[in-house]
Every structure is written in C-alpha cells, then in structure tokens.
Design a protein around this motif. Sequence first.
Motif, PDB file in Angstrom:
ATOM      1  N   LYS A 131     -30.584 -66.043  67.674  1.00 38.13           N
ATOM      2  CA  LYS A 131     -31.590 -66.500  67.513  1.00 38.13           C
ATOM      3  C   LYS A 131     -32.276 -67.596  67.238  1.00 38.13           C
ATOM      4  CE  LYS A 131     -35.336 -63.425  67.220  1.00 38.13           C
ATOM      5  NZ  LYS A 131     -36.253 -62.740  66.508  1.00 38.13           N
ATOM      6  N   LEU A 145     -30.786 -61.508  70.310  1.00 40.64           N
ATOM      7  CA  LEU A 145     -31.460 -60.668  71.311  1.00 40.64           C
ATOM      8  C   LEU A 145     -30.571 -60.877  72.709  1.00 40.64           C
ATOM      9  CD1 LEU A 145     -34.258 -61.376  72.445  1.00 40.64           C
ATOM     10  CD2 LEU A 145     -34.292 -63.545  72.892  1.00 40.64           C
ATOM     11  N   ILE A 192     -36.323 -67.419  73.363  1.00 44.00           N
ATOM     12  CA  ILE A 192     -36.165 -66.832  72.094  1.00 44.00           C
ATOM     13  C   ILE A 192     -38.164 -67.114  71.511  1.00 44.00           C
ATOM     14  CG2 ILE A 192     -35.557 -67.068  69.480  1.00 44.00           C
ATOM     15  CD1 ILE A 192     -32.619 -67.681  70.589  1.00 44.00           C
ATOM     16  N   ILE A 247     -35.990 -58.374  78.318  1.00 42.99           N
ATOM     17  CA  ILE A 247     -35.129 -58.138  76.909  1.00 42.99           C
ATOM     18  C   ILE A 247     -34.859 -56.756  76.566  1.00 42.99           C
ATOM     19  CG2 ILE A 247     -35.543 -58.137  74.063  1.00 42.99           C
ATOM     20  CD1 ILE A 247     -37.444 -60.665  74.942  1.00 42.99           C
ATOM     21  N   TYR A 256     -32.639 -55.983  73.883  1.00 46.54           N
ATOM     22  CA  TYR A 256     -32.820 -55.553  72.472  1.00 46.54           C
ATOM     23  C   TYR A 256     -32.840 -57.031  71.322  1.00 46.54           C
ATOM     24  CZ  TYR A 256     -29.718 -54.843  68.057  1.00 46.54           C
ATOM     25  OH  TYR A 256     -29.820 -54.710  66.409  1.00 46.54           O
ATOM     26  N   GLU A 257     -33.215 -56.279  70.198  1.00 45.45           N
ATOM     27  CA  GLU A 257     -34.258 -57.984  69.509  1.00 45.45           C
ATOM     28  C   GLU A 257     -33.548 -57.335  68.018  1.00 45.45           C
ATOM     29  OE1 GLU A 257     -37.401 -60.771  69.317  1.00 45.45           O
ATOM     30  OE2 GLU A 257     -37.589 -59.447  70.398  1.00 45.45           O
ATOM     31  N   ASP A 258     -33.709 -58.042  67.230  1.00 49.22           N
ATOM     32  CA  ASP A 258     -33.532 -58.525  65.656  1.00 49.22           C
ATOM     33  C   ASP A 258     -33.539 -59.744  65.210  1.00 49.22           C
ATOM     34  OD1 ASP A 258     -31.055 -59.412  65.385  1.00 49.22           O
ATOM     35  OD2 ASP A 258     -29.608 -57.332  65.511  1.00 49.22           O
TER      36      ASP A 258
END
Length: 134
Positions: free
Chosen positions: A63, A45, A29, A37, A39-41
């Motif tokens: 995260k 993650l 992270i 990676i 996808y991340e918001d």
Amino acid sequence: MSSEAEKSEQAAAAGAGDTGEPTIFDKIIAKQIPADIIYEDEEALAFRDINPQAPVHFLVIPKHRNGLTQLSKATEANEQVLGHLLLVAGRVAKQEGCTRGFRVVINDGPDGCQSVYHVHLHVMGGRKLNWPPG
C-alpha cells in the motif's frame, strides 16, 4: 507478442519506472479506481486480476510504494514489506481455495513483462499450472 508483453514494451517506451507519478495501483489503493479487493491490511492489498490467467488470479501489492517499483531495485529497507507480501499471498491463496498449490510471479522490467512499475505479486492457482511458464 502477447498483450501483456505489448503493455510492458509500451510502458518501457513511455519511460515508466521511477517517475513518481501515481500508478494504477496507487489509484486502486486510494479507491479512485474500483477493484475486487479480497484482502487488505495496513501494509498490503490483494485484489482479483482483471485479465485472469488461471481460475484463481489475484495481485498482492504494497500500500506504500516508497520507491519500490521493481524487485530488482529492492534494498534491505524493503525486506519486511516483501516478506509480508509473500505471507499475504499464501494466506489469500488458501482463502481462495488453492489447497493443492499455487504460483507466485513477480514481473521485473521489460524482459520480465512488467507493465506497472509498482512492485506486485501475481498469485495464480485453481488448476494444474504448466511448466516451464514461458
């Protein structure tokens, strides 16, 4: 014993769990350890597993661990993030081409083969998965 089972037993013997120490996932992270990676918001993650057990195999993690080391230790305060992780799992599985289905696994504790004490979802697909899983 599989290598994942061995890692789980080693983690348990080393007292893994609520140690407060950063996990490998915390380091991913923080971008201290590289990961693929996908996808991340702000809350989650998703990244490809380094030891895939299916053509599609990725992990979804919160995260902000906030003490959420195991599913069995989750409380009502974790309800929103756990729901979000499941939605991300489904969204990314579709993105990765799992149109005929996929499996979500959460390992919990030594007997559940948990080796990293930072709650995480394994999402696997891309082929017909066997049942029972083992």
